[in-house]
Design a protein around this motif. Sequence first.
Motif, PDB file in Angstrom:
ATOM      1  N   ARG A 111       0.787  -1.054   0.037  1.00  0.00           N
ATOM      2  CA  ARG A 111      -0.056  -0.146  -0.338  1.00  0.00           C
ATOM      3  C   ARG A 111       0.890   1.477   0.441  1.00  0.00           C
ATOM      4  O   ARG A 111       1.962   1.423   0.772  1.00  0.00           O
ATOM      5  CB  ARG A 111      -0.819  -0.006   1.039  1.00  0.00           C
ATOM      6  N   GLY A 112       0.404   2.285  -1.121  1.00  0.00           N
ATOM      7  CA  GLY A 112       1.378   3.304  -1.322  1.00  0.00           C
ATOM      8  C   GLY A 112       2.736   3.270  -1.606  1.00  0.00           C
ATOM      9  O   GLY A 112       3.746   4.573  -1.684  1.00  0.00           O
ATOM     10  N   LYS A 113       3.070   1.845  -2.233  1.00  0.00           N
ATOM     11  CA  LYS A 113       4.368   1.775  -3.223  1.00  0.00           C
ATOM     12  C   LYS A 113       4.140   1.236  -4.356  1.00  0.00           C
ATOM     13  O   LYS A 113       3.378   1.613  -5.386  1.00  0.00           O
ATOM     14  CB  LYS A 113       4.820   0.089  -2.582  1.00  0.00           C
ATOM     15  N   ARG A 114       5.252   1.097  -4.903  1.00  0.00           N
ATOM     16  CA  ARG A 114       5.273   1.364  -6.671  1.00  0.00           C
ATOM     17  C   ARG A 114       5.187  -1.006  -7.292  1.00  0.00           C
ATOM     18  O   ARG A 114       6.440  -1.437  -6.659  1.00  0.00           O
ATOM     19  CB  ARG A 114       6.213   1.599  -6.521  1.00  0.00           C
ATOM     20  N   ILE A 115       4.928  -0.838  -8.127  1.00  0.00           N
ATOM     21  CA  ILE A 115       4.985  -2.402  -8.312  1.00  0.00           C
ATOM     22  C   ILE A 115       5.091  -2.132  -9.905  1.00  0.00           C
ATOM     23  O   ILE A 115       4.585  -1.486 -10.162  1.00  0.00           O
ATOM     24  CB  ILE A 115       3.868  -3.295  -8.341  1.00  0.00           C
ATOM     25  N   ALA A 116       6.150  -2.954 -10.643  1.00  0.00           N
ATOM     26  CA  ALA A 116       6.588  -3.119 -11.560  1.00  0.00           C
ATOM     27  C   ALA A 116       5.483  -4.079 -12.415  1.00  0.00           C
ATOM     28  O   ALA A 116       5.922  -5.120 -11.931  1.00  0.00           O
ATOM     29  CB  ALA A 116       7.699  -2.853 -11.942  1.00  0.00           C
ATOM     30  N   LEU A 117       4.689  -4.054 -13.496  1.00  0.00           N
ATOM     31  CA  LEU A 117       3.960  -4.821 -14.569  1.00  0.00           C
ATOM     32  C   LEU A 117       4.680  -4.659 -15.724  1.00  0.00           C
ATOM     33  O   LEU A 117       4.949  -3.636 -16.277  1.00  0.00           O
ATOM     34  CB  LEU A 117       2.496  -4.822 -13.842  1.00  0.00           C
ATOM     35  N   GLU A 118       4.157  -5.636 -16.354  1.00  0.00           N
ATOM     36  CA  GLU A 118       4.935  -6.295 -18.118  1.00  0.00           C
ATOM     37  C   GLU A 118       4.269  -4.841 -18.817  1.00  0.00           C
ATOM     38  O   GLU A 118       4.900  -3.821 -19.202  1.00  0.00           O
ATOM     39  CB  GLU A 118       4.907  -7.188 -18.427  1.00  0.00           C
ATOM     40  N   ASP A 119       2.508  -5.943 -19.208  1.00  0.00           N
ATOM     41  CA  ASP A 119       2.250  -4.585 -20.248  1.00  0.00           C
ATOM     42  C   ASP A 119       0.390  -5.127 -19.145  1.00  0.00           C
ATOM     43  O   ASP A 119       0.454  -6.408 -19.396  1.00  0.00           O
ATOM     44  CB  ASP A 119       2.004  -4.235 -21.838  1.00  0.00           C
ATOM     45  N   ARG A 120      -0.454  -4.979 -20.511  1.00  0.00           N
ATOM     46  CA  ARG A 120      -1.854  -5.228 -20.243  1.00  0.00           C
ATOM     47  C   ARG A 120      -2.255  -5.825 -20.618  1.00  0.00           C
ATOM     48  O   ARG A 120      -3.176  -6.023 -20.537  1.00  0.00           O
ATOM     49  CB  ARG A 120      -2.619  -3.693 -20.902  1.00  0.00           C
ATOM     50  N   ASP A 121      -1.796  -6.353 -21.547  1.00  0.00           N
ATOM     51  CA  ASP A 121      -1.731  -7.607 -22.438  1.00  0.00           C
ATOM     52  C   ASP A 121      -1.324  -9.075 -21.935  1.00  0.00           C
ATOM     53  O   ASP A 121      -1.175  -9.855 -22.894  1.00  0.00           O
ATOM     54  CB  ASP A 121      -2.075  -8.137 -23.845  1.00  0.00           C
ATOM     55  N   SER A 122      -0.511  -9.383 -20.958  1.00  0.00           N
ATOM     56  CA  SER A 122      -0.055 -10.075 -20.156  1.00  0.00           C
ATOM     57  C   SER A 122      -0.427 -11.111 -19.362  1.00  0.00           C
ATOM     58  O   SER A 122      -0.884  -9.852 -18.513  1.00  0.00           O
ATOM     59  CB  SER A 122       1.355  -9.511 -19.482  1.00  0.00           C
ATOM     60  N   SER A 123      -0.829 -11.674 -19.209  1.00  0.00           N
ATOM     61  CA  SER A 123      -1.391 -12.143 -18.345  1.00  0.00           C
ATOM     62  C   SER A 123      -0.795 -13.083 -17.016  1.00  0.00           C
ATOM     63  O   SER A 123      -1.044 -12.160 -15.814  1.00  0.00           O
ATOM     64  CB  SER A 123      -1.882 -13.702 -19.010  1.00  0.00           C
ATOM     65  N   SER A 124       0.606 -13.419 -16.943  1.00  0.00           N
ATOM     66  CA  SER A 124       1.132 -13.728 -15.995  1.00  0.00           C
ATOM     67  C   SER A 124       2.178 -12.163 -15.370  1.00  0.00           C
ATOM     68  O   SER A 124       2.262 -12.670 -14.143  1.00  0.00           O
ATOM     69  CB  SER A 124       2.209 -14.300 -15.956  1.00  0.00           C
ATOM     70  N   GLY A 125       2.442 -11.381 -16.247  1.00  0.00           N
ATOM     71  CA  GLY A 125       2.842 -10.046 -16.182  1.00  0.00           C
ATOM     72  C   GLY A 125       1.728  -8.807 -15.470  1.00  0.00           C
ATOM     73  O   GLY A 125       2.603  -7.929 -15.074  1.00  0.00           O
TER      74      GLY A 125
END
Length: 299
Positions: free
Chosen positions: A133-147
């Motif tokens: 909560r209040g932190k940053r998370i790196a995600l791959e892209d919106r069309d990535s299932s696992s990412g």
Amino acid sequence: MIARITLCFAACLAWINASFALAETLNLGTLNEGIRGQMRVFQPLLTYLETDLEDAGITEVRLVVHPSAELMAAAIARKEVDIFIDSPLVVAKVAQLSGGTPFLRNWKGGHAGYYSVIFTHVNSGITALEELRGKRIALEDRDSSSGFIVPAHILLQSGLRLKKLRAPGAAHSGEEVGYFLTYNDKNTMFAVASGRADAGATNQMNYLDLMEARPNDFRLLAISEQFPRSVLMHRPGMSKAQLNSLRQSLTSMSSHQKGRDVLNTFQNSSGFDEFAAGSKYTFAPIFEILQDLEDAGIK
């Protein structure tokens, strides 16, 4: 004599017309930014299917690449793509938009299923999802299932809210988990390793490789349920005869050496098979995930 020649010519013309009527192109689609790299991956499979489906009236098998689920769904709706292959959550998204139906599983990389994981660096001090909560998370892209899709759902189910950041270094305050897109698994892992992100998401195979390389540097925060590794979907209105021929061709590949050789060059696959529990049962919870994300304003 002239009458017999005319009759023979008419018969030949009718046969040629019938052959052309049967001749069809089968279009396989996948998501990517460019077609050249994907052609290297798909070409052996395309060539194999062209030969194997010749008796079914297929004379050409082509690859169609689009950069987003929305563009792929539109192409399927226009009947420009017959078969779509990608990760399960992306296939479900395209199926919702286009009316397509998932029908086969691809054992990509020799795996029938896989998991999504959320992880952090040990130096972050974070030991539980709630601490994001209040932190940053790196995600791959919106069309990535696992990412993207699955980890975003995990965070929502944990009572956390998400906010998209304009850039990795953009100012962020408040209770939401700020996320930014990396567009590549390696970029995600680097963002966590370098401290640009407090956490990241990837599939369990990438995470195991990371742990093997740097066994004491990272901590697992969450792991999803298992999902099919890779899925094939067919467009609405595809003929049953053609679909059955394709299903037979793909599911029999692993039973002979020529097919296994092609599978090995195609995503290191070990074969195609039916969903053990059936397509509808397998995809029911996947469609629920997409609905939850939509309800939360994440598409």
